[in-house]
Design a protein around this motif. Structure first.
Motif, PDB file in Angstrom:
ATOM      1  N   ALA A 186       0.853  -1.201   0.050  1.00 17.53           N
ATOM      2  CA  ALA A 186       0.000  -0.102  -0.134  1.00 17.53           C
ATOM      3  C   ALA A 186       0.872   1.334  -0.065  1.00 17.53           C
ATOM      4  N   ALA A 187       1.976   1.245   0.608  1.00 18.26           N
ATOM      5  CA  ALA A 187       2.924   2.279   0.697  1.00 18.26           C
ATOM      6  C   ALA A 187       3.913   2.625  -0.445  1.00 18.26           C
ATOM      7  N   PHE A 188       4.289   1.290  -1.188  1.00 22.52           N
ATOM      8  CA  PHE A 188       5.110   1.388  -2.371  1.00 22.52           C
ATOM      9  C   PHE A 188       4.062   1.693  -3.553  1.00 22.52           C
ATOM     10  N   GLY A 189       2.861   1.164  -3.640  1.00 22.30           N
ATOM     11  CA  GLY A 189       2.213   1.408  -4.873  1.00 22.30           C
ATOM     12  C   GLY A 189       2.799   1.089  -5.936  1.00 22.30           C
ATOM     13  N   PRO A 190       3.045  -0.485  -5.996  1.00 23.82           N
ATOM     14  CA  PRO A 190       3.503  -1.177  -7.229  1.00 23.82           C
ATOM     15  C   PRO A 190       2.616  -1.246  -8.171  1.00 23.82           C
ATOM     16  N   ARG A 191       3.117  -1.110  -9.826  1.00 19.36           N
ATOM     17  CA  ARG A 191       2.177  -1.414 -10.898  1.00 19.36           C
ATOM     18  C   ARG A 191       2.931  -2.191 -11.802  1.00 19.36           C
ATOM     19  N   ILE A 192       2.500  -3.434 -12.137  1.00 22.83           N
ATOM     20  CA  ILE A 192       3.209  -4.313 -12.950  1.00 22.83           C
ATOM     21  C   ILE A 192       2.395  -4.493 -14.258  1.00 22.83           C
ATOM     22  N   GLU A 193       3.248  -4.386 -15.435  1.00 19.34           N
ATOM     23  CA  GLU A 193       2.476  -4.720 -16.696  1.00 19.34           C
ATOM     24  C   GLU A 193       3.147  -5.700 -17.516  1.00 19.34           C
ATOM     25  N   HIS A 194       2.532  -6.781 -17.946  1.00 21.01           N
ATOM     26  CA  HIS A 194       3.292  -7.774 -18.660  1.00 21.01           C
ATOM     27  C   HIS A 194       3.568  -7.405 -20.297  1.00 21.01           C
ATOM     28  N   GLY A 195       4.801  -7.676 -20.782  1.00 19.51           N
ATOM     29  CA  GLY A 195       4.991  -7.553 -21.993  1.00 19.51           C
ATOM     30  C   GLY A 195       4.163  -8.646 -22.897  1.00 19.51           C
ATOM     31  N   SER A 196       4.244  -8.699 -24.131  1.00 19.84           N
ATOM     32  CA  SER A 196       3.167  -9.559 -24.835  1.00 19.84           C
ATOM     33  C   SER A 196       4.172 -10.586 -25.545  1.00 19.84           C
ATOM     34  N   PHE A 197       5.596 -10.792 -25.328  1.00 14.16           N
ATOM     35  CA  PHE A 197       6.267 -11.617 -26.150  1.00 14.16           C
ATOM     36  C   PHE A 197       6.851 -12.650 -25.072  1.00 14.16           C
ATOM     37  N   TYR A 198       7.273 -13.909 -25.386  1.00 15.52           N
ATOM     38  CA  TYR A 198       7.790 -14.854 -24.617  1.00 15.52           C
ATOM     39  C   TYR A 198       9.608 -14.685 -24.739  1.00 15.52           C
ATOM     40  N   TYR A 199      10.015 -14.904 -23.770  1.00 13.03           N
ATOM     41  CA  TYR A 199      11.466 -14.821 -23.851  1.00 13.03           C
ATOM     42  C   TYR A 199      12.297 -15.721 -22.937  1.00 13.03           C
ATOM     43  N   GLY A 200      13.338 -16.116 -23.263  1.00 16.09           N
ATOM     44  CA  GLY A 200      13.862 -17.208 -22.419  1.00 16.09           C
ATOM     45  C   GLY A 200      15.533 -16.815 -22.265  1.00 16.09           C
ATOM     46  N   TRP A 201      16.195 -17.067 -21.263  1.00 11.58           N
ATOM     47  CA  TRP A 201      17.460 -16.291 -20.872  1.00 11.58           C
ATOM     48  C   TRP A 201      18.436 -18.004 -20.686  1.00 11.58           C
ATOM     49  N   PHE A 202      19.247 -18.058 -21.497  1.00  9.40           N
ATOM     50  CA  PHE A 202      19.971 -19.333 -21.767  1.00  9.40           C
ATOM     51  C   PHE A 202      21.422 -19.217 -21.962  1.00  9.40           C
ATOM     52  N   GLY A 203      22.215 -20.220 -22.067  1.00 10.87           N
ATOM     53  CA  GLY A 203      23.617 -20.370 -22.443  1.00 10.87           C
ATOM     54  C   GLY A 203      23.820 -21.166 -23.648  1.00 10.87           C
ATOM     55  N   VAL A 204      25.071 -20.869 -24.301  1.00  9.99           N
ATOM     56  CA  VAL A 204      25.530 -21.802 -25.402  1.00  9.99           C
ATOM     57  C   VAL A 204      27.153 -21.997 -25.070  1.00  9.99           C
ATOM     58  N   GLU A 205      27.727 -23.106 -25.241  1.00 12.40           N
ATOM     59  CA  GLU A 205      28.928 -23.213 -25.245  1.00 12.40           C
ATOM     60  C   GLU A 205      29.783 -22.858 -26.343  1.00 12.40           C
ATOM     61  N   ALA A 206      30.147 -21.475 -26.365  1.00 12.85           N
ATOM     62  CA  ALA A 206      30.672 -20.982 -27.362  1.00 12.85           C
ATOM     63  C   ALA A 206      31.182 -19.519 -26.930  1.00 12.85           C
ATOM     64  N   ALA A 207      32.379 -19.421 -26.981  1.00 12.32           N
ATOM     65  CA  ALA A 207      32.878 -17.904 -26.773  1.00 12.32           C
ATOM     66  C   ALA A 207      32.627 -17.011 -27.695  1.00 12.32           C
ATOM     67  N   ALA A 208      31.487 -16.104 -27.555  1.00 10.90           N
ATOM     68  CA  ALA A 208      31.027 -15.010 -28.549  1.00 10.90           C
ATOM     69  C   ALA A 208      32.215 -13.943 -28.667  1.00 10.90           C
ATOM     70  N   PRO A 209      32.638 -13.479 -29.887  1.00 13.18           N
ATOM     71  CA  PRO A 209      33.429 -12.262 -29.847  1.00 13.18           C
ATOM     72  C   PRO A 209      32.833 -11.157 -29.622  1.00 13.18           C
ATOM     73  N   THR A 210      31.574 -10.916 -29.674  1.00 14.67           N
ATOM     74  CA  THR A 210      31.044  -9.712 -29.566  1.00 14.67           C
ATOM     75  C   THR A 210      29.487  -9.894 -29.363  1.00 14.67           C
ATOM     76  N   PHE A 211      28.454  -8.979 -29.288  1.00 13.63           N
ATOM     77  CA  PHE A 211      27.275  -8.999 -29.195  1.00 13.63           C
ATOM     78  C   PHE A 211      26.602  -9.469 -30.475  1.00 13.63           C
ATOM     79  N   ALA A 212      25.736 -10.178 -30.673  1.00 15.25           N
ATOM     80  CA  ALA A 212      25.124 -10.546 -31.959  1.00 15.25           C
ATOM     81  C   ALA A 212      23.448 -10.534 -31.833  1.00 15.25           C
ATOM     82  N   TYR A 213      22.997  -9.732 -32.875  1.00 16.92           N
ATOM     83  CA  TYR A 213      21.240  -9.787 -32.954  1.00 16.92           C
ATOM     84  C   TYR A 213      21.111 -10.562 -33.881  1.00 16.92           C
ATOM     85  N   ILE A 214      20.244 -11.813 -33.855  1.00 18.24           N
ATOM     86  CA  ILE A 214      20.003 -12.713 -34.625  1.00 18.24           C
ATOM     87  C   ILE A 214      18.466 -12.828 -35.086  1.00 18.24           C
ATOM     88  N   PHE A 215      18.160 -12.596 -36.208  1.00 13.58           N
ATOM     89  CA  PHE A 215      16.609 -12.767 -36.505  1.00 13.58           C
ATOM     90  C   PHE A 215      16.306 -13.819 -37.706  1.00 13.58           C
TER      91      PHE A 215
END
Length: 582
Positions: free
Chosen positions: A147-176
């Motif tokens: 009641a004091a903090f007054g939080p408001r939470i809204e959900h995005g519309s997309f699903y996402y997952g945070w994972f790993g992959v056994e490879a040392a990426a040289p830089t950030f890559a956006y993949i579509f």
């Protein structure tokens, strides 16, 4: 003074270090998990965050630098193309490694660390002078004083997952990856170790059509390995803990009471696509420690902390929301030439200008300008001016450049509502109630584009039938375009407001318009930049050419909009004295 910090993530641990270093006698951290518990994959520090970290605790900074990996380039992969664009410096580090560094630093300074301790009642911490909720999005502390903090939470519309992959990426890559089920987006970035982080992002529609909604976690990862096979080189996707969720946007009315304060994700969240979650958490800790050091009265210190921090956090939240919307609607840009797609992604947060990218990566901008100008002229070139100086064809009307002006201005590609100059295309703005009287006069005066002014009408009232536009088309020369002026009010950039504007643009197009001029309303004007956001959607979801009037006063602002494909022409707001000097 005793400070009890609930939550042993980056925000809580770093705050404990700063407080002990500042001489706070009793600092305790309570974390529900054991130190050995896995804490996810890699997190990212932007350059400015690292600089601030170095300024307040050089020892932690040096350890984080050693344990992670820095990069400046980002790679954009889409439809068999790959572009590297130089950007700001970022530093990736495994979250486990980061927590180990912060935990060891806190221990060395005498912080009382209590792991495997689940807080179930804030009354157990009544003896503390200050309780800090650093316990993340699902904050127990926040829930106990909701009641004091007054939080408001809204959900995005997309699903996402945070994972790993056994490879040392040289830089950030956006993949579509565009599939038969829809678009899958992947984000790979380094950790400084033998593995890299991988975030996968997919719309609700793609989630359902692909069958992922009916798969268990392991099945869904095997499926994603096939989707991203060309980019993972056959390596498996690794997971820790829960896999799929939708992002939750948290904002609170306040972050503090007299003796309790929230920091990090307990107080606010910003979509991960701008990589600032850990940055904001660390900056919260720095700001709170500074106020507690400067002000001995705790309620006053907490009030000043929020006053100092809230504006900056909300700026990041707004930028993150724009970035999230970009990725949610990125499908509208997939037919762009790869180099323009790469440019637009780089500028997606709307806080990065054409000039910023030109300074960071002049070679990329040289190639981009050459491509843009060659496309506009049909003549290949290696050296070209910025996009605003490229010629344009708008509804069949040929323009020397992409600058529009509403006062007589030498050199503008299109003059709007100003007397025509021989050889310079001009647009007449015609009010619906004076259409018949003004039409002939506009033709006789030499105007080449007629714009019906619909700005007196609310967008919602125009959806059924834009008044007078069919008549204007019928009476105007066939070889010259007609269009409409639409005024946008505050809130136009919301999802609903944008959809409404796009629907109106389609109605205008169906009535014979080839051009639309979008500008702020006079009664409830939107904030600067909001009209341009709507223009982006209108231009890329209809067949209309878009002229945007959003208070721009510099060529860099116009170049930023035009290069990203958000508008075809930009009105530059020269005043009369500036126009006379042009």
């Amino acid at each position: 003074m005793r400070v009890d910090i609930i939550g042993g993530g980056p925000a809580g641990l770093f705050l404990s270090t700063l407080l002990r270093r500042d001489g706070v006698e009793d600092v305790r951290v309570y974390e529900r998990n054991e130190p050995s518990a896995s804490a996810g994959w890699a997190v990212v520090f932007p350059e400015g965050s690292l600089d601030q970290l170095a300024g307040v605790d050089a020892e932690s900074f040096a350890a984080i630098e050693r344990a992670g990996m820095s990069w400046t380039k980002v790679e954009i992969r889409c439809r068999d193309s790959r572009y590297l664009v130089e950007g700001n410096r970022f530093h990736g580090i495994g979250r486990d490694a980061l927590l180990t560094i912060l935990r060891e630093r806190a221990t060395a300074l005498g912080v009382g660390l209590h792991y495997g301790h689940q807080v179930t009642d804030l009354a157990d911490h009544a003896d503390a002078d200050l309780v800090v909720g650093a316990d993340g999005l699902n904050s127990f502390v926040r829930s106990q004083k909701e009641a004091a903090f007054g939080p408001r939470i809204e959900h995005g519309s997309f699903y996402y997952g945070w994972f790993g992959v056994e490879a040392a990426a040289p830089t950030f890559a956006y993949i579509f990856v565009d599939t038969e089920w829809g678009l899958f987006q992947g984000y790979v970035y380094p950790s400084g170790q033998s593995w890299s982080s991988l975030i996968i992002y997919a719309s609700e529609e793609t989630w359902q059509r692909s069958g992922m909604a009916g798969m268990d976690i392991d099945e869904s990862l095997r499926f994603c390995e096939r989707v991203f096979a060309d980019h993972l080189d056959g390596r498996p996707i690794l997971r820790r803990g829960p896999a799929w969720t939708k992002f939750r946007h948290l904002r609170c009315d306040t972050w503090h009471t007299d003796d309790t304060v929230l920091i990090g994700d307990a107080a606010h969240t910003a979509h991960w696509s701008i990589g600032s979650g850990t940055r904001l958490a660390i900056e919260d800790a720095i700001a709170l420690a500074a106020q507690l050091r400067a002000e001995p009265n705790i309620p006053d210190a907490l009030a000043m902390y929020e006053k100092v921090r809230r504006g900056r956090v909300e700026q990041f939240q707004d930028a993150a929301l724009l970035s999230e919307r970009y990725f949610d609607t990125v499908g509208r840009y997939l037919d762009y030439d790869p180099i323009q797609f790469a440019y637009q992604l780089t500028a997606r947060s709307w806080r990065i200008s054409y000039g910023d990218i030109a300074r960071r990566d002049p070679d990329f901008i040289r190639r981009f300008n050459a491509w843009f100008h060659s496309r506009a002229t049909g003549t290949p070139t290696a050296i070209a001016p910025p996009p605003v100086f490229a010629p344009a064809v708008v509804g069949g009307l040929r323009l020397a450049n992409r600058v529009a002006a509403t006062v007589p201005t030498e050199g503008a590609g299109l003059l709007i509502g100003t007397p025509p100059v021989p050889g310079t295309p001009a647009a007449a703005v015609l009010a619906a109630d004076r259409l018949d009287a003004e039409l002939a006069a506009a033709r006789d005066a030499g105007y080449q584009l007629a714009l019906l002014d619909l700005s007196a009408h609310a967008v919602a009232d125009l959806l059924a039938a834009p008044p007078e536009l069919p008549a204007l088309r019928a009476q105007w020369p066939e070889d010259q375009p007609v269009g409409a002026v639409i005024a946008l009010s505050s809130g136009c950039d919301t999802v609903a407001g944008t959809e409404e504007a796009v629907a109106l643009a389609r109605a205008v197009e169906a009535a014979g318009a080839a051009v639309v001029l979008l500008r702020p309303s006079t009664d409830e004007p939107p904030r600067a930049g909001q009209v341009l956001q709507v223009a982006d959607a209108v231009r890329n979801e209809t067949g209309l050419a878009v002229v945007v009037d959003d208070g721009m006063r510099t060529l860099d602002a116009a170049d930023t909009a035009i290069a990203a494909g958000r508008a075809d022409l930009c009105v530059l707001r020269f005043d009369e004295s500036e126009a006379g000097e042009a």
